[in-house]
Design a protein around this motif. Structure first.
Motif, PDB file in Angstrom:
ATOM      1  N   ALA A 194       0.842  -1.203   0.000  1.00  0.00           N
ATOM      2  CA  ALA A 194       0.000   0.000   0.000  1.00  0.00           C
ATOM      3  C   ALA A 194       0.875   1.251   0.000  1.00  0.00           C
ATOM      4  O   ALA A 194       0.622   2.208  -0.736  1.00  0.00           O
ATOM      5  CB  ALA A 194      -0.927  -0.020   1.213  1.00  0.00           C
ATOM      6  N   ARG A 195       1.918   1.239   0.807  1.00  0.00           N
ATOM      7  CA  ARG A 195       2.820   2.394   0.859  1.00  0.00           C
ATOM      8  C   ARG A 195       3.538   2.601  -0.469  1.00  0.00           C
ATOM      9  O   ARG A 195       3.699   3.727  -0.939  1.00  0.00           O
ATOM     10  CB  ARG A 195       3.846   2.233   1.989  1.00  0.00           C
ATOM     11  N   ARG A 196       3.961   1.502  -1.072  1.00  0.00           N
ATOM     12  CA  ARG A 196       4.628   1.626  -2.387  1.00  0.00           C
ATOM     13  C   ARG A 196       3.662   2.180  -3.411  1.00  0.00           C
ATOM     14  O   ARG A 196       4.049   2.988  -4.266  1.00  0.00           O
ATOM     15  CB  ARG A 196       5.180   0.267  -2.837  1.00  0.00           C
ATOM     16  N   LEU A 197       2.394   1.745  -3.340  1.00  0.00           N
ATOM     17  CA  LEU A 197       1.384   2.284  -4.261  1.00  0.00           C
ATOM     18  C   LEU A 197       1.248   3.795  -4.084  1.00  0.00           C
ATOM     19  O   LEU A 197       0.989   4.517  -5.035  1.00  0.00           O
ATOM     20  CB  LEU A 197       0.020   1.625  -4.015  1.00  0.00           C
ATOM     21  N   CYS A 198       1.428   4.254  -2.854  1.00  0.00           N
ATOM     22  CA  CYS A 198       1.317   5.683  -2.570  1.00  0.00           C
ATOM     23  C   CYS A 198       2.615   6.426  -2.878  1.00  0.00           C
ATOM     24  O   CYS A 198       2.732   7.619  -2.584  1.00  0.00           O
ATOM     25  CB  CYS A 198       0.935   5.903  -1.115  1.00  0.00           C
ATOM     26  N   GLY A 199       3.593   5.708  -3.419  1.00  0.00           N
ATOM     27  CA  GLY A 199       4.820   6.374  -3.851  1.00  0.00           C
ATOM     28  C   GLY A 199       5.942   6.342  -2.836  1.00  0.00           C
ATOM     29  O   GLY A 199       7.011   6.898  -3.073  1.00  0.00           O
ATOM     30  N   GLU A 200       5.726   5.694  -1.698  1.00  0.00           N
ATOM     31  CA  GLU A 200       6.812   5.603  -0.718  1.00  0.00           C
ATOM     32  C   GLU A 200       7.847   4.579  -1.177  1.00  0.00           C
ATOM     33  O   GLU A 200       7.506   3.574  -1.786  1.00  0.00           O
ATOM     34  CB  GLU A 200       6.258   5.146   0.638  1.00  0.00           C
ATOM     35  N   ASP A 201       9.077   4.856  -0.844  1.00  0.00           N
ATOM     36  CA  ASP A 201      10.147   3.932  -1.210  1.00  0.00           C
ATOM     37  C   ASP A 201      10.387   2.972  -0.042  1.00  0.00           C
ATOM     38  O   ASP A 201      11.193   3.244   0.839  1.00  0.00           O
ATOM     39  CB  ASP A 201      11.412   4.744  -1.528  1.00  0.00           C
ATOM     40  N   VAL A 202       9.660   1.872  -0.030  1.00  0.00           N
ATOM     41  CA  VAL A 202       9.785   0.899   1.059  1.00  0.00           C
ATOM     42  C   VAL A 202      10.688  -0.240   0.585  1.00  0.00           C
ATOM     43  O   VAL A 202      10.413  -0.860  -0.430  1.00  0.00           O
ATOM     44  CB  VAL A 202       8.399   0.314   1.439  1.00  0.00           C
ATOM     45  N   PRO A 203      11.761  -0.511   1.306  1.00  0.00           N
ATOM     46  CA  PRO A 203      12.658  -1.597   0.866  1.00  0.00           C
ATOM     47  C   PRO A 203      11.937  -2.950   0.876  1.00  0.00           C
ATOM     48  O   PRO A 203      11.040  -3.176   1.693  1.00  0.00           O
ATOM     49  CB  PRO A 203      13.794  -1.577   1.890  1.00  0.00           C
ATOM     50  N   PHE A 204      12.330  -3.820  -0.042  1.00  0.00           N
ATOM     51  CA  PHE A 204      11.701  -5.137  -0.121  1.00  0.00           C
ATOM     52  C   PHE A 204      12.178  -6.042   1.005  1.00  0.00           C
ATOM     53  O   PHE A 204      13.328  -5.982   1.420  1.00  0.00           O
ATOM     54  CB  PHE A 204      11.985  -5.795  -1.474  1.00  0.00           C
ATOM     55  N   GLU A 205      11.249  -6.867   1.467  1.00  0.00           N
ATOM     56  CA  GLU A 205      11.548  -7.857   2.480  1.00  0.00           C
ATOM     57  C   GLU A 205      12.609  -8.819   1.934  1.00  0.00           C
ATOM     58  O   GLU A 205      12.677  -9.049   0.730  1.00  0.00           O
ATOM     59  CB  GLU A 205      10.286  -8.669   2.819  1.00  0.00           C
TER      60      GLU A 205
END
Lengths: 261, 131
Positions: A232-243
């Motif tokens: 959801a955060r990535r969809l909102c454009g946040e750069d969340v590192p992959f698990e």
């Protein structure tokens, strides 16, 4: 406000489209987004159950299309999230009651007052899928790291690439069992991404808590809940590192030594 | 010790099932995307070589024609070495190489081909569902 229409699909049935749609919708709602989830699987309604809203249905998607109710009346407000709505599929009609044009027109109206419109696509590549795809600005492909699932995903991607309007396609690898990946008995996320050649947006581990949460009609918690929140955060454009997705340290070590051939 | 290092590096005498899965998938995705069955691919290769043989002497040993996927596009990639001009010379005969883009869903159907000669062993396949 111009919302984004995101269709969740996979080609193969049973890969976790509905669970993904429900959990992403709830994760986006927790990020204070205005969300509508549409069940486009006419005749095989399920998103209502997974979202825990099955007892609140009065009108459905086909009622809107056939003008038995206003769009607003078919939108069921989620019990926990005031900005999350579900438009359920009709259970007693068949897919021919809906056309791509209907879906476009409904999505167009919803875009005006919502951030995200998520469409849960039926399995297959026929009518129902074409309806779900018609209004999409973006598509999330849900695939399991398993040969038939990857092959069907590839077919779907091919069809989307030939669609008349450009659609952004991203991949969710669902039900990853990292212990099997480590053992060399399950395709890794890297393998799947490499073969499908599309951008990855999320990795959802296989975890039995998902069954529990869908039994209860609530959002998944634990590692799976976290995975959906990350998407959801990535969809909102946040750069969340992959698990960490594959064999952890060993996996990285292996790649470092180029022993992949 | 060597065994331990092998295990640490993921080497094993037995190929892992995920590796086999990937190889099988890669093969099937190439044919799915191009809609060229392995049989048709062999037929096409043979015909391309026949055309080239009309004009060049081919070094039959080193022929390499395959379908490759690059960024979801399929290409028929050919590398065909030519026979030496002078058998006593050290120079090789050069090579013919080309890359032919093979897009999906534009293959002629079996019925279109009834006029051309086809390999009797090539079974008629059901047409893939059109999108």
């Amino acid at each position: 406000m111009t919302g984004r229409v995101i269709t969740i699909t996979s080609g193969k049935g049973g890969g976790g489209k509905t669970t993904t749609t429900a959990n992403l919708a709830m994760a986006l709602a927790r990020l204070d987004k205005r969300v509508v989830a549409i069940d486009a699987d006419i005749g095989l309604r399920n998103l209502d159950l997974v979202m825990g809203l099955e007892n609140r249905i009065v009108y459905d998607l086909v009622d809107v299309i056939e003008e038995r109710c206003a769009l607003r009346q078919a939108m069921i407000k989620h019990k926990d999230y005031p900005h999350l709505y579900l438009i359920p599929a009709s259970q007693n009609r068949d897919k021919t009651a809906v056309s791509p044009q209907h879906m476009k027109s409904i999505a167009m109206q919803l875009k005006e007052s919502h951030d995200f419109i998520l469409i849960d696509s039926p399995a297959g590549i026929e009518w129902g899928f074409k309806n779900a795809l018609a209004p999409a600005d973006e598509v999330l492909i849900v695939t399991n790291p398993e040969i038939s699932s990857v092959r069907d995903a590839d077919r779907i991607i091919g069809i989307i690439e030939n669609h008349d309007t450009p659609i952004k396609v991203r991949l969710i690898v669902n039900r990853l069992k990292s212990n099997l990946v480590k053992r060399g008995d399950m395709l890794s996320v890297e393998d799947v991404v490499d073969m499908l050649s599309i951008r990855l947006i999320g990795i959802v581990p296989d975890d039995e808590t998902v069954l529990k949460s869908s039994n209860m009609g609530i959002a998944a918690g634990g590692v799976v809940g976290q995975a959906y929140e990350n998407i959801a955060r990535r969809l909102c454009g946040e750069d969340v590192p992959f698990e960490e997705s594959n064999g952890g340290f060993l996996g990285r070590f292996r790649r470092l030594f180029g022993n992949n051939s | 010790m060597a065994n331990l290092i092998d295990r640490f590096l993921g080497r094993s005498s037995q190929p892992k099932s995920a590796k086999i899965a990937k190889e099988r998938l890669q093969f099937v995705l190439v044919t799915d995307r191009s809609q060229l069955s392995p049989e048709k691919l062999r037929q096409m290769q043979a015909e391309i070589l026949d055309v080239i043989r009309k004009y060049y002497r081919i070094n039959e040993e080193g022929i390499d024609i395959k379908i490759e996927s690059r960024e979801r596009e399929n290409y028929l990639v050919a590398d065909i070495p030519l026979a030496k001009q002078n058998p006593n010379s050290d120079e090789d005969g050069g090579r013919i190489g080309f890359m032919l883009q093979t897009p999906a869903q534009t293959l002629k159907s079996e019925s279109d081909e009834s006029s051309t000669e086809t390999d009797a062993s090539a079974e008629a396949e059901p047409d893939p569902p059109s999108s």
